[in-house]
Structures are given as structure tokens and as C-alpha cells.
Design a protein around this motif. Structure first.
Motif, PDB file in Angstrom:
ATOM      1  N   LYS A 139     -33.985  69.865   2.560  1.00  0.00           N
ATOM      2  CA  LYS A 139     -32.800  70.189   2.719  1.00  0.00           C
ATOM      3  C   LYS A 139     -32.118  70.940   1.885  1.00  0.00           C
ATOM      4  O   LYS A 139     -32.221  71.208   0.826  1.00  0.00           O
ATOM      5  CB  LYS A 139     -31.984  68.766   2.659  1.00  0.00           C
ATOM      6  CG  LYS A 139     -30.592  68.703   3.169  1.00  0.00           C
ATOM      7  CD  LYS A 139     -29.776  67.471   2.976  1.00  0.00           C
ATOM      8  CE  LYS A 139     -28.439  67.511   3.539  1.00  0.00           C
ATOM      9  NZ  LYS A 139     -27.766  66.143   3.496  1.00  0.00           N
ATOM     10  N   GLY A 140     -31.438  71.959   2.792  1.00  0.00           N
ATOM     11  CA  GLY A 140     -30.665  73.054   1.895  1.00  0.00           C
ATOM     12  C   GLY A 140     -31.583  74.387   1.288  1.00  0.00           C
ATOM     13  O   GLY A 140     -31.572  74.986   0.607  1.00  0.00           O
ATOM     14  N   SER A 141     -32.792  74.485   2.388  1.00  0.00           N
ATOM     15  CA  SER A 141     -33.693  75.613   2.072  1.00  0.00           C
ATOM     16  C   SER A 141     -33.299  76.956   2.617  1.00  0.00           C
ATOM     17  O   SER A 141     -34.081  77.847   2.742  1.00  0.00           O
ATOM     18  CB  SER A 141     -35.045  75.069   2.510  1.00  0.00           C
ATOM     19  OG  SER A 141     -35.056  74.726   3.832  1.00  0.00           O
ATOM     20  N   GLU A 182     -32.141  80.014  -2.634  1.00  0.00           N
ATOM     21  CA  GLU A 182     -32.090  78.847  -1.385  1.00  0.00           C
ATOM     22  C   GLU A 182     -30.982  78.354  -1.780  1.00  0.00           C
ATOM     23  O   GLU A 182     -30.174  78.193  -2.858  1.00  0.00           O
ATOM     24  CB  GLU A 182     -33.299  77.914  -1.707  1.00  0.00           C
ATOM     25  CG  GLU A 182     -34.690  78.290  -1.278  1.00  0.00           C
ATOM     26  CD  GLU A 182     -35.662  77.157  -1.336  1.00  0.00           C
ATOM     27  OE1 GLU A 182     -35.621  76.136  -2.137  1.00  0.00           O
ATOM     28  OE2 GLU A 182     -36.582  77.486  -0.471  1.00  0.00           O
ATOM     29  N   GLU A 183     -30.289  77.819  -0.585  1.00  0.00           N
ATOM     30  CA  GLU A 183     -28.807  77.220  -0.476  1.00  0.00           C
ATOM     31  C   GLU A 183     -28.803  76.068  -1.603  1.00  0.00           C
ATOM     32  O   GLU A 183     -27.599  75.921  -2.271  1.00  0.00           O
ATOM     33  CB  GLU A 183     -28.760  76.822   0.928  1.00  0.00           C
ATOM     34  CG  GLU A 183     -27.200  76.171   0.935  1.00  0.00           C
ATOM     35  CD  GLU A 183     -27.202  75.808   2.445  1.00  0.00           C
ATOM     36  OE1 GLU A 183     -26.564  76.742   3.317  1.00  0.00           O
ATOM     37  OE2 GLU A 183     -27.703  74.787   3.081  1.00  0.00           O
ATOM     38  N   ARG A 184     -29.815  75.313  -1.700  1.00  0.00           N
ATOM     39  CA  ARG A 184     -29.778  73.953  -2.693  1.00  0.00           C
ATOM     40  C   ARG A 184     -29.503  74.318  -4.313  1.00  0.00           C
ATOM     41  O   ARG A 184     -29.457  73.500  -4.883  1.00  0.00           O
ATOM     42  CB  ARG A 184     -30.895  73.142  -2.327  1.00  0.00           C
ATOM     43  CG  ARG A 184     -32.156  73.712  -2.535  1.00  0.00           C
ATOM     44  CD  ARG A 184     -33.522  72.924  -2.024  1.00  0.00           C
ATOM     45  NE  ARG A 184     -34.714  73.806  -2.123  1.00  0.00           N
ATOM     46  CZ  ARG A 184     -35.777  73.352  -2.210  1.00  0.00           C
ATOM     47  NH1 ARG A 184     -36.007  71.891  -2.218  1.00  0.00           N
ATOM     48  NH2 ARG A 184     -36.910  73.863  -2.195  1.00  0.00           N
ATOM     49  N   THR A 185     -29.859  75.682  -4.458  1.00  0.00           N
ATOM     50  CA  THR A 185     -29.921  75.856  -5.916  1.00  0.00           C
ATOM     51  C   THR A 185     -28.694  76.588  -6.250  1.00  0.00           C
ATOM     52  O   THR A 185     -28.416  76.968  -7.564  1.00  0.00           O
ATOM     53  CB  THR A 185     -30.898  76.549  -6.186  1.00  0.00           C
ATOM     54  OG1 THR A 185     -30.764  78.087  -5.559  1.00  0.00           O
ATOM     55  CG2 THR A 185     -32.227  76.312  -5.794  1.00  0.00           C
ATOM     56  N   ASN A 234     -33.632  73.731   9.518  1.00  0.00           N
ATOM     57  CA  ASN A 234     -32.843  74.372   8.620  1.00  0.00           C
ATOM     58  C   ASN A 234     -32.565  75.979   9.066  1.00  0.00           C
ATOM     59  O   ASN A 234     -31.498  76.454   8.668  1.00  0.00           O
ATOM     60  CB  ASN A 234     -33.907  74.374   7.341  1.00  0.00           C
ATOM     61  CG  ASN A 234     -33.809  73.043   6.604  1.00  0.00           C
ATOM     62  OD1 ASN A 234     -32.743  72.371   6.513  1.00  0.00           O
ATOM     63  ND2 ASN A 234     -34.864  72.789   5.867  1.00  0.00           N
ATOM     64  N   ARG A 278     -26.710  76.408  -9.782  1.00  0.00           N
ATOM     65  CA  ARG A 278     -26.665  74.968 -10.246  1.00  0.00           C
ATOM     66  C   ARG A 278     -27.516  74.886 -11.723  1.00  0.00           C
ATOM     67  O   ARG A 278     -28.163  75.607 -12.030  1.00  0.00           O
ATOM     68  CB  ARG A 278     -27.137  74.165  -9.267  1.00  0.00           C
ATOM     69  CG  ARG A 278     -26.270  74.149  -8.133  1.00  0.00           C
ATOM     70  CD  ARG A 278     -26.803  72.844  -7.070  1.00  0.00           C
ATOM     71  NE  ARG A 278     -26.029  73.010  -5.898  1.00  0.00           N
ATOM     72  CZ  ARG A 278     -24.879  72.177  -5.651  1.00  0.00           C
ATOM     73  NH1 ARG A 278     -24.619  71.422  -6.630  1.00  0.00           N
ATOM     74  NH2 ARG A 278     -24.502  72.378  -4.518  1.00  0.00           N
ATOM     75  N   LYS A 328     -24.060  76.903  -5.836  1.00  0.00           N
ATOM     76  CA  LYS A 328     -22.817  76.199  -5.309  1.00  0.00           C
ATOM     77  C   LYS A 328     -21.678  77.080  -5.510  1.00  0.00           C
ATOM     78  O   LYS A 328     -21.615  78.394  -6.007  1.00  0.00           O
ATOM     79  CB  LYS A 328     -22.505  75.141  -5.996  1.00  0.00           C
ATOM     80  CG  LYS A 328     -22.325  75.518  -7.719  1.00  0.00           C
ATOM     81  CD  LYS A 328     -22.225  74.347  -8.795  1.00  0.00           C
ATOM     82  CE  LYS A 328     -22.100  74.693 -10.150  1.00  0.00           C
ATOM     83  NZ  LYS A 328     -21.881  73.449 -11.150  1.00  0.00           N
TER      84      LYS A 328
END
Length: 86
Positions: A58-60, A77-80, A8, A24, A82
Motif C-alpha cells: 500500500k502506498g507504492s 514511493e508514496e509510503r516513504t 496502486n 518519514r 509525508k
């Protein structure tokens, strides 16, 4: 576990500096005391890889984000986040 964190860290960032992002809907509230990034709130990417990766999910990858209307940046974090539709 450690291999996922290293992967990551070295992964290509999904967003770049000056991108406009939006939190998100499933995001909790990121806070640094007085300022926060809540669901649907927009902001700007200030720095990529701003802090060490602390999760094997994933996406951290972590970004330094300045929420619109705020004076202090937050690490998220990237996953939170868009890309925002402007």
C-alpha cells in the motif's frame, strides 16, 4: 500480486505537483549517486506517477522529488514521504 500493483497504479495520488514533502523517519536513504533524500529531509514533488509501480505494498505509487539543496531529482514511493509542516 498483479491486481494490487494495478490498483496502486490507478489509485488517486496522495500528493500533487509542487507540494512540499518530508521523508518519514523510517525511511531508508534514497540515492541516485551523489544526491539523496534522507530521514526528515524536505523536498518538492515534481511529477506524480513518475515511474512504474514495482511493489504490491500500500502506498507504492512513485513520485519524482527534488530534495531541497539538491540539483538532481529522485524517484520515491508514496509510503516513504509525508506532507511537510512549514
Amino acid at each position: 500480486y498483479a491486481l494490487k500493483i494495478i490498483a496502486n497504479t490507478h489509485a488517486e495520488p496522495k500528493y500533487k505537483v509542487d507540494d512540499v514533502i518530508e521523508a518519514r523517519d523510517h525511511t531508508g536513504t534514497y540515492s541516485n549517486g551523489r544526491y539523496e533524500l534522507a530521514k526528515g529531509q524536505k523536498g518538492f514533488i515534481i511529477k506524480v506517477n513518475s515511474a512504474p509501480v514495482i511493489s504490491a505494498a500500500k502506498g507504492s505509487k512513485r513520485y519524482l522529488v527534488l530534495p531541497i539543496g539538491s540539483a538532481a531529482p529522485l524517484h520515491v514511493e508514496e509510503r516513504t514521504i509525508k506532507k511537510a509542516k512549514i
